[in-house]
Design a protein around this motif. Sequence first.
Motif, short mmCIF file in Angstrom:
data_model
loop_
_atom_site.label_atom_id
_atom_site.label_comp_id
_atom_site.label_asym_id
_atom_site.label_seq_id
_atom_site.Cartn_x
_atom_site.Cartn_y
_atom_site.Cartn_z
N TYR A 1 0.47 -1.24 -8.65
CA TYR A 1 0.51 -2.62 -8.18
C TYR A 1 1.92 -3.02 -7.74
O TYR A 1 2.12 -3.65 -6.70
N ILE B 1 2.91 -1.60 -4.30
CA ILE B 1 2.34 -2.34 -3.17
C ILE B 1 3.06 -3.66 -2.96
O ILE B 1 3.34 -4.07 -1.83
N THR C 1 -4.36 -1.56 2.32
CA THR C 1 -5.54 -1.78 1.50
C THR C 1 -5.18 -1.21 0.14
O THR C 1 -4.88 -0.03 0.02
N ASP C 2 -5.19 -2.08 -0.88
CA ASP C 2 -4.62 -1.69 -2.17
C ASP C 2 -5.12 -0.36 -2.70
O ASP C 2 -4.34 0.48 -3.14
N GLY C 3 -6.45 -0.18 -2.66
CA GLY C 3 -7.03 1.01 -3.27
C GLY C 3 -6.52 2.30 -2.68
O GLY C 3 -6.41 3.32 -3.35
N MET C 4 -6.17 2.25 -1.38
CA MET C 4 -5.80 3.47 -0.67
C MET C 4 -4.49 4.09 -1.18
O MET C 4 -4.20 5.24 -0.92
N TYR D 1 -3.80 4.79 -4.19
CA TYR D 1 -3.99 5.71 -5.32
C TYR D 1 -4.29 7.14 -4.91
O TYR D 1 -3.70 8.06 -5.48
N PRO D 2 -5.15 7.36 -3.90
CA PRO D 2 -5.29 8.75 -3.45
C PRO D 2 -3.96 9.33 -2.98
O PRO D 2 -3.69 10.51 -3.21
N HIS E 1 -2.00 10.27 -6.00
CA HIS E 1 -2.56 11.46 -6.65
C HIS E 1 -2.23 12.72 -5.85
O HIS E 1 -2.02 13.78 -6.43
N ARG E 2 -2.17 12.58 -4.51
CA ARG E 2 -1.83 13.74 -3.69
C ARG E 2 -0.38 14.13 -3.96
O ARG E 2 -0.06 15.30 -4.15
N GLU F 1 1.26 13.59 -6.58
CA GLU F 1 1.33 14.14 -7.94
C GLU F 1 0.89 15.60 -7.93
O GLU F 1 1.52 16.46 -8.55
N LEU G 1 -7.35 1.79 -11.46
CA LEU G 1 -7.72 0.80 -10.44
C LEU G 1 -8.02 -0.55 -11.09
O LEU G 1 -7.69 -1.60 -10.54
N HIS H 1 -4.90 -2.33 -11.81
CA HIS H 1 -4.39 -2.91 -10.59
C HIS H 1 -5.09 -4.24 -10.29
O HIS H 1 -4.46 -5.25 -10.00
N ASP I 1 -3.91 -6.94 -12.61
CA ASP I 1 -2.57 -7.42 -12.26
C ASP I 1 -2.67 -8.40 -11.09
O ASP I 1 -2.06 -9.48 -11.09
N ARG J 1 -8.89 -7.12 -1.35
CA ARG J 1 -7.65 -6.38 -1.05
C ARG J 1 -7.75 -4.93 -1.47
O ARG J 1 -7.06 -4.08 -0.94
N MET J 2 -8.59 -4.68 -2.48
CA MET J 2 -8.74 -3.30 -2.95
C MET J 2 -9.37 -2.43 -1.87
O MET J 2 -9.16 -1.23 -1.82
N LEU K 1 -12.87 3.92 -0.17
CA LEU K 1 -12.02 4.34 -1.29
C LEU K 1 -12.54 5.64 -1.90
O LEU K 1 -11.78 6.58 -2.13
N PHE L 1 -10.83 9.33 -2.24
CA PHE L 1 -10.72 10.06 -3.51
C PHE L 1 -11.39 11.42 -3.40
O PHE L 1 -10.88 12.41 -3.92
N GLU M 1 -9.18 13.78 -1.59
CA GLU M 1 -8.05 14.21 -2.41
C GLU M 1 -8.49 15.10 -3.58
O GLU M 1 -7.82 16.04 -3.96
N HIS M 2 -9.67 14.79 -4.16
CA HIS M 2 -10.13 15.54 -5.33
C HIS M 2 -11.44 16.22 -5.00
O HIS M 2 -12.47 15.92 -5.60
#
Lengths: 112, 457
Positions: A28, A31, A45-48, A50-51, A54-55, A57, B35, B38, B41, B63-64, B70, B74, B77-78
Amino acid sequence: MELGKDLVAASATPLVLAILAEGDSYGYAIIKRVTELSGGHLEWTDGMLYPVLHRLERNGLVAAKWGASESGRKRKYYRITKEGRAQLAFQRQQWHVVDSTLRGLWMNACEI
Amino acid sequence: MTTSLDSAPLEEQIAQWRLYLRRRRAIHGPDVEELEGHLRDQIAVLSQAGLTGDEAFLVAVKRMGSLDALSREFAREHSERLWKQLVLAPDAGDEPSKTTLTETLAVLSLAVAAALTIKLPALFGFRLGGGDEPFYARNGSLFVLPYLTAYFAWKRGLGVATCAWLVLSFAAAAVFANVFPFGPHSDTGALTALHLPIILWLVVGIAYLGGRWFASGRRMDFVRFSGELFIYYALIAFGGAVLTALTMMMFKAIDINAQWLAEGWLVPCGAMGAVIVGAWLVEAKQSVIENMAPVLTRLFTPLFTVVLLAFLATMVWTGSPIDVKREVLIVFDLLLVLVVGLVLYAASARDPQARPDFFDALQLLLVVSALVVDAMALWAIAARISEFGFTPNRVAALGENLILLVNLMWSAWLYARFLRGRCSFAVLEQWQIAYLPVYPIWATVVVVLFPLVFHYR
């Protein structure tokens, strides 16, 4: 002004690495920092995020650790690694090349 | 933060959102947590800026980004996540591998401890297979469940006060299992052996839920855990049976009788250790066989309905009455237990928001036919109860029958209302959850009062 999808995707890695180079952080806050620095022009877009994290990482550019937030909830903190700093320096050179090339072009365009 | 006034619906909305996220196979538990952190928050900041809980939630979710996009990101990526792995590989980076190693060691030592505990009474002259089976039957759950409870107490980080209560419960159970002078063929002793595990399973549940048994929203998690553990245990037991049979046959080939090894060590120790290992597997790999119990429920609900209807039809057609023998009550008790289990697990997997469908109607049919069959059995027994007199077995069986009957009758009523759109499915689920403590309470009555009332008969 909204940035194109490709440009946002391309700039995500250096931005995240650069912000983590300032100090450890979490999703958070990263962003928020991006929005703040770009004066609101660069909205993800907030969720994006995290991937992307993770990449990074998985590639060993950042390290993650579970900690606690101020309110006591679990929160995942990210830290830049040595490889991450090297990658950041490399990306910085690349962006510099792009930037100076474009700058040179547009300076000339102004003079004509 | 949000004001306390609107925090309850907000929590519900967040829970709903989390549920949607969980369904995505590419997004795993720790990611959901990340998530959610987030989202919280974001909501906190927006609420401080003056938005109400609802508005803040909507903006934060928007916003998410779309969940489809999403979960696609993921999955990209995974990609490995779309193949669920049975091997206990630590999820890279989710938790430091040290914790996983500590947990592995803790679980293995607890399993070994449980396996050795069942051999402990042998040192004091209690022999398995030497006439002391009633002793082992009464104490069976005490050999392993304390270790299982210890595992959850450790995993959930329980406080000292809660732990003290848990220890006290086990101590009390040990006293009631052994203090009464049961004879070798005592019915009340056998009843204690059957009912003590039900009480102690509640103690395990309290530890599993981190001491918050009364936050009933999470009780369903424990129900799910119990079902999955049962399935894992059955799988491990099957493997153990193959191992035992093979051991015996191999040693027989070189003319050595390995029966003592199998009966004295492999089977009892394995049976104890498998509980701990099974629980650990359920905890570690919740997602692998997560949906197994509900799948079995879906599979067997129609089959049991058909069998019950066929039984009823045959009884009406031939006119043969229920022959009231010793085991009859037990059989019908088991039938009710099974039907309650099917209803419970169907509820545990159902989306409370979904509309009534064909399967719900089938559930109602199952419950109603079980009720009719049971009513007939009770009628037959009541007609001749004066001849029998009251024995501990009959009183216990009748009590259980009554408890299950009440549960199913109210469930049938709620199902009927739900199918006609008069109430939501959540009401039915809440009823099932609220009813859970009744079983251990009745079991406590059987264990504590029956031996005294019936003079250890």
